[in-house]
Design an enzyme around this catalytic site. Structure first.
Site, PDB file in Angstrom:
ATOM      1  N   GLU A   1      -5.608  -2.303  -2.613  1.00 54.18           N
ATOM      2  CA  GLU A   1      -4.867  -2.673  -0.971  1.00 54.18           C
ATOM      3  C   GLU A   1      -4.964  -1.096  -0.592  1.00 54.18           C
ATOM      4  OE1 GLU A   1      -0.639  -2.530  -1.082  1.00 54.18           O
ATOM      5  OE2 GLU A   1      -0.498  -4.426  -2.092  1.00 54.18           O
TER       6      GLU A   1
ATOM      7  N   GLU B   1       1.664  -2.693  -8.954  1.00 51.13           N
ATOM      8  CA  GLU B   1       2.367  -1.911  -8.687  1.00 51.13           C
ATOM      9  C   GLU B   1       3.530  -1.501  -9.331  1.00 51.13           C
ATOM     10  OE1 GLU B   1       2.593  -0.361  -4.323  1.00 51.13           O
ATOM     11  OE2 GLU B   1       1.017  -0.043  -4.383  1.00 51.13           O
TER      12      GLU B   1
HETATM   13  C1  BGP Z   1       2.025  -1.627  -1.754  1.00 50.43           C
HETATM   14  C2  BGP Z   1       2.953  -2.971  -1.783  1.00 50.43           C
HETATM   15  C3  BGP Z   1       2.599  -3.593  -0.027  1.00 50.43           C
HETATM   16  C4  BGP Z   1       2.972  -3.210   1.258  1.00 50.43           C
HETATM   17  C5  BGP Z   1       2.761  -1.845   1.407  1.00 50.43           C
HETATM   18  C6  BGP Z   1       2.804  -0.775   2.013  1.00 50.43           C
HETATM   19  O1  BGP Z   1       3.185  -0.751  -2.616  1.00 50.43           O
HETATM   20  O2  BGP Z   1       2.245  -3.257  -3.008  1.00 50.43           O
HETATM   21  O3  BGP Z   1       3.273  -4.978  -0.490  1.00 50.43           O
HETATM   22  O4  BGP Z   1       4.278  -3.664   1.173  1.00 50.43           O
HETATM   23  O5  BGP Z   1       2.432  -1.365  -0.174  1.00 50.43           O
HETATM   24  O6  BGP Z   1       3.906  -0.800   1.783  1.00 50.43           O
HETATM   25  P1  BGP Z   1       5.350  -0.068   3.554  1.00 50.43           P
HETATM   26  O7  BGP Z   1       5.240  -1.531   4.123  1.00 50.43           O
HETATM   27  O8  BGP Z   1       6.226   0.019   2.612  1.00 50.43           O
HETATM   28  O9  BGP Z   1       4.884   0.285   4.292  1.00 50.43           O
END
Ligand code: BGP
Length: 479
Positions: free
Chosen positions: A377, A164
């Site tokens: 993800e 990201e």
């Molecule tokens: C994405 C990232 C992850 C993870 C996920 C959930 O942007 O790549 O590392 O953290 O989001 O985000 P959050 O923890 O802010 O809910």
């Protein structure tokens, strides 16, 4: 639902969010170790010092993955565990740790998917060189990756370059909510360009050193919809998709930036140096697949030009505000205005829930760039309740079911999807939201204040995903 026979049913994590052991066995500090010390930056000042201690629990966790039948596990390597100073001497203990993890996965028939950079830059590279704003970082990143390609190239089939890039550059350099805690749009675009060069150069090196395997970036994609069918709103959505998505994906896949956005940045004096050599580098670093992280998209309407006009006057009277917190020169205000989507529900954290948007995203990305897609993800952050030793997370099951159904439909539409990595396998640290925004199939007994127990408990969704994997998607519920 039909999924390919070799579909990689997986789950994902990132080093800083799971490993802990932040200063053990020779590991250097990362910018996140430093940033999380600043009061008020993360919820309850939570950090990854212990996280969920994957460093010491990896065998137990991989055993649970095997029990679930997981086919792939995406995790990231912490640069400062391999090179404590970001450059120079290698920390053998760091390499050994990842080798043990990789071997344990392979022993259990779980495909390791390795992310080379999930946001935890070695702190030394920030203080010594100024981090990603310095072109020197391109070569340093390439050297770090060379070590990993040489060491693990024969064992790993899928490599992710940057996680990201859109998120870490924006939050880190524009909104000061990630390290390096900068709030300056111009600097963000400069740093972003350097990361693009690093991405392209590393892909070139990979193709030389590991010609038979696959590499690509993981992008945080969200389709942007127009609020109405008014042509002005539709144009705003085109603008938003170019600004939020194509700005990165065009560079990865085609080697150039979208013209309209480049022109706007120039007008706003937010442009950055692009040399003829840079363009060659970008063109030569085409990925083999695209990693897509999908949580939600957005909705926009035509911007209010009165507001923009006033903003311009404001800029003229105080040009220094261009680089200030107020973000006076906001490119968005010339392109679109974000609004709520009246058709979508939201999570507890206000993220829209939009499974059909997932199918749209996969279709758009594939038809535009013609690369296979790995879903790196997707998942639901929620407050889970431990009751009588059990966690009934039906809401997570519903969320994942509905998103996977749309993945299945995209596959039927002709999109080559290699696999699906749910975020996440165990609960883990949310960068800014601490430990009670949970994503895992496996509950971890810890909260924002105490990491004493760290007991692993299978949630309801663990058994559900096990069933889905076993039936190769056959047991998904099409509602
Ligand atoms: C994405 C990232 C992850 C993870 C996920 C959930 O942007 O790549 O590392 O953290 O989001 O985000 P959050 O923890 O802010 O809910």
């Amino acid at each position: 639902m039909k999924f390919p026979n070799d579909f990689l049913w997986g789950a994902a994590s990132a080093a800083y969010q799971v490993e802990g052991a932040y200063n053990e066995d020779g590991k250097g500090l990362s910018i996140w170790d430093e940033f999380s010390q600043i009061k008020g930056k993360t919820k309850h000042n939570t950090n990854g010092k212990v996280a969920v201690d994957f460093y010491h629990h990896y065998q137990e966790d991989i055993k649970l993955m095997a029990e679930m039948g997981l086919k792939a596990y995406r995790f990231s390597i912490s640069w400062s565990r391999i090179l404590p100073n970001g450059e120079g001497e290698i920390n053998q203990a760091g390499l050994d740790f990842y080798e043990r993890v990789i071997d344990e996965l392979l022993k259990n028939d779980i495909e390791p998917i390795v992310t080379l950079y999930h946001w935890d830059l070695p702190e030394k590279l920030q203080t010594k060189y100024g981090g990603w704003e310095n072109r020197k970082l391109v070569d340093l990143f390439v050297e770090y990756c060379r070590i990993l390609f040489e060491k693990f190239g024969a064992k790993i089939k899928y490599w992710v370059t940057f996680n990201e890039q859109n998120v870490f550059t924006s939050l880190g350099y524009r909104w000061a909510s990630h390290p390096p805690n900068v709030s300056d749009t111009k600097r963000m675009f400069q740093a972003n360009h350097v990361v693009n060069l690093a991405n392209a150069k590393v892909i070139q090196l990979f193709h030389k050193l590991v010609p038979n395997e696959k590499i690509g970036p993981s992008f945080g994609y969200g389709e942007v919809y127009p609020l109405t069918s008014s042509p002005a709103d539709v144009l705003a959505a085109v603008n938003a998709n170019q600004f939020n998505n194509d700005w990165w994906l065009d560079v990865y896949c085609r080697g150039y930036y979208p013209e309209k956005i480049l022109r706007l940045l120039k007008k706003l004096h937010l442009d950055f140096e692009i040399t003829a050599e840079d363009l060659k580098v970008l063109k030569a670093g085409k990925p083999d697949f695209l990693g897509i992280n999908y949580y939600h998209g957005g909705t926009v309407k035509a911007p209010d030009f009165e507001k923009v006009k006033n903003q311009k006057d404001f800029d003229k009277t105080d040009p220094y505000l261009m680089a200030a917190d107020k973000q006076a020169a906001s490119p968005e205000s010339y392109l679109f205005e974000s609004v709520e989507n009246p058709y979508l529900d939201k999570t507890n954290w206000g993220w829209e829930i939009d499974p059909i948007g997932f199918r749209i995203a996969l279709r758009q990305v594939y038809e535009k760039y013609q690369l296979p897609i790995m879903i790196t993800e997707n998942g639901l952050g929620a407050f889970d309740k431990l009751e009588d030793g059990k966690i009934n997370d039906q809401y997570r099951i519903d969320y994942l079911n509905d998103h996977l159904v749309q993945v299945g439909k995209a596959i039927a539409d002709g999109v080559p999807v290699l696999g699906f990595c749910a975020w996440s396998f165990t609960d883990l640290l949310s960068w800014l939201n601490g430990y009670d925004k949970r994503y895992g199939f496996v509950y971890i007994d810890r909260d924002d204040y105490s990491a004493e127990n760290l007991t692993r408990i299978k949630k309801q969704s663990f058994y559900w995903y096990q069933k889905i994997i076993e039936s190769n998607g056959g047991k998904l519920e099409v509602k």
